[in-house]
Motif scaffolding. Structure first.
Motif, PDB file in Angstrom:
ATOM      1  N   HIS A 147       0.864  -1.184   0.000  1.00  0.00           N
ATOM      2  CA  HIS A 147       0.000   0.000   0.000  1.00  0.00           C
ATOM      3  C   HIS A 147       0.902   1.237   0.000  1.00  0.00           C
ATOM      4  CE1 HIS A 147      -3.649  -2.275   0.897  1.00  0.00           C
ATOM      5  NE2 HIS A 147      -2.893  -3.004   1.697  1.00  0.00           N
ATOM      6  N   PRO A 148       1.423   1.615  -1.162  1.00  0.00           N
ATOM      7  CA  PRO A 148       2.422   2.683  -1.195  1.00  0.00           C
ATOM      8  C   PRO A 148       1.914   4.026  -0.669  1.00  0.00           C
ATOM      9  CG  PRO A 148       1.818   1.993  -3.417  1.00  0.00           C
ATOM     10  CD  PRO A 148       1.142   1.075  -2.476  1.00  0.00           C
ATOM     11  N   ILE A 149       0.654   4.337  -0.882  1.00  0.00           N
ATOM     12  CA  ILE A 149       0.123   5.601  -0.371  1.00  0.00           C
ATOM     13  C   ILE A 149       0.137   5.581   1.160  1.00  0.00           C
ATOM     14  CG2 ILE A 149      -1.895   7.119  -0.303  1.00  0.00           C
ATOM     15  CD1 ILE A 149      -0.468   7.056  -3.002  1.00  0.00           C
ATOM     16  N   SER A 150      -0.268   4.473   1.748  1.00  0.00           N
ATOM     17  CA  SER A 150      -0.236   4.346   3.211  1.00  0.00           C
ATOM     18  C   SER A 150       1.192   4.418   3.736  1.00  0.00           C
ATOM     19  CB  SER A 150      -0.862   3.022   3.644  1.00  0.00           C
ATOM     20  OG  SER A 150      -2.198   2.963   3.260  1.00  0.00           O
ATOM     21  N   LEU A 151       2.111   3.859   2.988  1.00  0.00           N
ATOM     22  CA  LEU A 151       3.514   3.906   3.391  1.00  0.00           C
ATOM     23  C   LEU A 151       4.033   5.336   3.384  1.00  0.00           C
ATOM     24  CD1 LEU A 151       5.862   2.114   4.228  1.00  0.00           C
ATOM     25  CD2 LEU A 151       6.486   1.931   1.837  1.00  0.00           C
ATOM     26  N   ILE A 152       3.640   6.106   2.381  1.00  0.00           N
ATOM     27  CA  ILE A 152       4.048   7.514   2.314  1.00  0.00           C
ATOM     28  C   ILE A 152       3.429   8.293   3.469  1.00  0.00           C
ATOM     29  CG2 ILE A 152       3.822   9.636   0.957  1.00  0.00           C
ATOM     30  CD1 ILE A 152       4.031   7.811  -1.561  1.00  0.00           C
TER      31      ILE A 152
ATOM     32  N   PHE B 175       2.466   7.062   6.331  1.00  0.00           N
ATOM     33  CA  PHE B 175       3.145   6.578   7.533  1.00  0.00           C
ATOM     34  C   PHE B 175       4.493   7.279   7.713  1.00  0.00           C
ATOM     35  CE2 PHE B 175       5.854   3.258   9.580  1.00  0.00           C
ATOM     36  CZ  PHE B 175       5.185   3.191  10.790  1.00  0.00           C
ATOM     37  N   ALA B 176       5.264   7.400   6.636  1.00  0.00           N
ATOM     38  CA  ALA B 176       6.578   8.062   6.712  1.00  0.00           C
ATOM     39  C   ALA B 176       6.433   9.547   7.042  1.00  0.00           C
ATOM     40  CB  ALA B 176       7.327   7.870   5.400  1.00  0.00           C
ATOM     41  N   VAL B 177       5.463  10.211   6.433  1.00  0.00           N
ATOM     42  CA  VAL B 177       5.254  11.637   6.708  1.00  0.00           C
ATOM     43  C   VAL B 177       4.818  11.841   8.154  1.00  0.00           C
ATOM     44  CG1 VAL B 177       3.758  13.606   6.156  1.00  0.00           C
ATOM     45  CG2 VAL B 177       4.816  12.291   4.318  1.00  0.00           C
ATOM     46  N   MET B 178       3.922  10.988   8.633  1.00  0.00           N
ATOM     47  CA  MET B 178       3.469  11.134  10.010  1.00  0.00           C
ATOM     48  C   MET B 178       4.577  10.791  11.011  1.00  0.00           C
ATOM     49  SD  MET B 178       0.644  12.548   9.765  1.00  0.00           S
ATOM     50  CE  MET B 178       0.378  12.674  11.506  1.00  0.00           C
ATOM     51  N   MET B 179       5.428   9.825  10.677  1.00  0.00           N
ATOM     52  CA  MET B 179       6.579   9.534  11.547  1.00  0.00           C
ATOM     53  C   MET B 179       7.504  10.739  11.628  1.00  0.00           C
ATOM     54  SD  MET B 179       6.408   6.603  12.996  1.00  0.00           S
ATOM     55  CE  MET B 179       8.061   6.204  13.460  1.00  0.00           C
ATOM     56  N   ALA B 180       7.724  11.406  10.497  1.00  0.00           N
ATOM     57  CA  ALA B 180       8.552  12.619  10.496  1.00  0.00           C
ATOM     58  C   ALA B 180       7.892  13.712  11.339  1.00  0.00           C
ATOM     59  CB  ALA B 180       8.785  13.091   9.067  1.00  0.00           C
ATOM     60  N   ALA B 181       6.579  13.853  11.212  1.00  0.00           N
ATOM     61  CA  ALA B 181       5.866  14.850  12.023  1.00  0.00           C
ATOM     62  C   ALA B 181       5.995  14.529  13.507  1.00  0.00           C
ATOM     63  CB  ALA B 181       4.396  14.906  11.602  1.00  0.00           C
ATOM     64  N   TRP B 182       5.836  13.256  13.871  1.00  0.00           N
ATOM     65  CA  TRP B 182       5.999  12.858  15.266  1.00  0.00           C
ATOM     66  C   TRP B 182       7.411  13.160  15.761  1.00  0.00           C
ATOM     67  CZ3 TRP B 182       2.883  11.131  19.115  1.00  0.00           C
ATOM     68  CH2 TRP B 182       1.583  10.794  18.782  1.00  0.00           C
ATOM     69  N   LEU B 183       8.402  12.835  14.940  1.00  0.00           N
ATOM     70  CA  LEU B 183       9.787  13.077  15.353  1.00  0.00           C
ATOM     71  C   LEU B 183      10.037  14.551  15.615  1.00  0.00           C
ATOM     72  CD1 LEU B 183      11.827  10.667  13.078  1.00  0.00           C
ATOM     73  CD2 LEU B 183      11.665  10.601  15.561  1.00  0.00           C
ATOM     74  N   PHE B 184       9.663  15.400  14.664  1.00  0.00           N
ATOM     75  CA  PHE B 184      10.000  16.816  14.784  1.00  0.00           C
ATOM     76  C   PHE B 184       9.082  17.591  15.709  1.00  0.00           C
ATOM     77  CE2 PHE B 184      12.076  15.805  10.711  1.00  0.00           C
ATOM     78  CZ  PHE B 184      13.366  16.148  11.085  1.00  0.00           C
ATOM     79  N   LEU B 185       7.821  17.227  15.795  1.00  0.00           N
ATOM     80  CA  LEU B 185       6.885  17.997  16.613  1.00  0.00           C
ATOM     81  C   LEU B 185       6.727  17.460  18.031  1.00  0.00           C
ATOM     82  CD1 LEU B 185       4.049  18.675  14.019  1.00  0.00           C
ATOM     83  CD2 LEU B 185       5.829  20.244  14.816  1.00  0.00           C
ATOM     84  N   TYR B 186       7.145  16.214  18.271  1.00  0.00           N
ATOM     85  CA  TYR B 186       6.941  15.671  19.611  1.00  0.00           C
ATOM     86  C   TYR B 186       8.212  15.119  20.234  1.00  0.00           C
ATOM     87  CZ  TYR B 186       4.615  13.387  23.493  1.00  0.00           C
ATOM     88  OH  TYR B 186       4.237  13.023  24.742  1.00  0.00           O
ATOM     89  N   PHE B 187       8.905  14.206  19.553  1.00  0.00           N
ATOM     90  CA  PHE B 187      10.013  13.507  20.183  1.00  0.00           C
ATOM     91  C   PHE B 187      11.312  14.313  20.224  1.00  0.00           C
ATOM     92  CE2 PHE B 187       7.372   9.835  18.877  1.00  0.00           C
ATOM     93  CZ  PHE B 187       7.144   9.344  20.141  1.00  0.00           C
TER      94      PHE B 187
ATOM     95  N   LEU C 280      -4.329   7.658   8.165  1.00  0.00           N
ATOM     96  CA  LEU C 280      -4.189   6.245   7.809  1.00  0.00           C
ATOM     97  C   LEU C 280      -5.534   5.611   7.470  1.00  0.00           C
ATOM     98  CD1 LEU C 280      -1.406   5.046  10.256  1.00  0.00           C
ATOM     99  CD2 LEU C 280      -1.250   5.323   7.787  1.00  0.00           C
ATOM    100  N   LEU C 281      -6.610   6.069   8.124  1.00  0.00           N
ATOM    101  CA  LEU C 281      -7.936   5.569   7.763  1.00  0.00           C
ATOM    102  C   LEU C 281      -8.336   6.031   6.363  1.00  0.00           C
ATOM    103  CD1 LEU C 281      -9.934   5.988  11.085  1.00  0.00           C
ATOM    104  CD2 LEU C 281      -9.152   3.874  10.034  1.00  0.00           C
ATOM    105  N   LEU C 282      -7.908   7.223   5.975  1.00  0.00           N
ATOM    106  CA  LEU C 282      -8.232   7.738   4.644  1.00  0.00           C
ATOM    107  C   LEU C 282      -7.512   6.984   3.532  1.00  0.00           C
ATOM    108  CD1 LEU C 282      -8.312  11.598   5.276  1.00  0.00           C
ATOM    109  CD2 LEU C 282     -10.245  10.053   4.896  1.00  0.00           C
ATOM    110  N   THR C 283      -6.456   6.270   3.871  1.00  0.00           N
ATOM    111  CA  THR C 283      -5.728   5.522   2.845  1.00  0.00           C
ATOM    112  C   THR C 283      -6.334   4.150   2.606  1.00  0.00           C
ATOM    113  OG1 THR C 283      -4.179   4.570   4.427  1.00  0.00           O
ATOM    114  CG2 THR C 283      -3.563   6.673   3.418  1.00  0.00           C
ATOM    115  N   SER C 284      -7.379   3.802   3.295  1.00  0.00           N
ATOM    116  CA  SER C 284      -8.103   2.537   3.181  1.00  0.00           C
ATOM    117  C   SER C 284      -7.225   1.303   3.396  1.00  0.00           C
ATOM    118  CB  SER C 284      -8.836   2.440   1.833  1.00  0.00           C
ATOM    119  OG  SER C 284      -7.917   2.308   0.776  1.00  0.00           O
TER     120      SER C 284
END
Length: 185
Positions: free
Chosen positions: A88-93, A95-107, A137-141
């Motif tokens: 699911h390449p869209i979900s993977l993208i 996931f990667a964008v949200m991981m980056a957001a978590w890293l920079f905005l929270y961790f 992630l829900l929007l990516t089905s």
């Protein structure tokens, strides 16, 4: 007063030095987080695998092993999630964008988040990022795929944690406290 021959130690607040400092701090935090990871040889030691005698021993093993190998287990679950998203390449993208957001905005933040001259509480950042991650992630089905991969990861962790003996685990913190300066005469 002249300052000839002195080397400036920092530049202005928005200069390139602050960007390098942020990247350097981020690298240090990632290294510290990964430093909590235990050796993989210790995790997969075949001689430490056997069946628990009863349910209470299994629960005790799970508690001890999850506390001891928590970073390793998190890496395993994230790897299983990543592998499930390969189809699911869209979900993977996302996931990667949200991981980056978590890293920079929270961790990786040292200072509180400020938006429009207002300080945002960490709990608000946590809730907003959590909700956004789930919604995106829900929007990516790929919801079923994500839930199944998280369940598989949880089962893998629980099975390993219940089968792995805990008598050979080495706790550096308590050993460091025990092996303080030796009494000499």
């Amino acid at each position: 007063m002249t300052t000839y021959g002195t080397i400036p130690t920092s530049s202005g607040p928005g200069g390139p030095s602050s960007n390098f400092q942020y990247i350097s701090r981020a690298k240090e935090r990632i290294k510290e987080g990964l430093g909590a990871r235990r050796p993989w040889k210790l995790l997969f030691n075949i001689r430490s695998i056997n069946f628990p005698r009863n349910l209470s021993e299994a629960i005790s093993r799970v508690r001890t092993n999850v506390a001891y190998f928590r970073m390793n287990y998190a890496i395993i679950v994230l790897l299983i999630l990543f592998l499930s998203l390969l189809w699911h390449p869209i979900s993977l993208i996302v996931f990667a964008v949200m991981m980056a957001a978590w890293l920079f905005l929270y961790f990786l933040r040292d200072e509180p988040l400020v938006v429009f001259n207002r300080t945002i509480d960490d709990r608000v950042v946590l809730v907003v990022l959590g909700v956004l991650t789930i919604v995106f992630l829900l929007l990516t089905s790929a919801t079923l795929n994500i839930l199944v991969s998280l369940c598989i990861g949880a089962v893998v962790v629980l099975v390993h944690a219940s089968l792995r003996r805990t008598d050979d685990l080495y706790d550096e913190e308590s050993a460091g406290l025990m092996s303080g300066p030796s009494p000499s005469s």
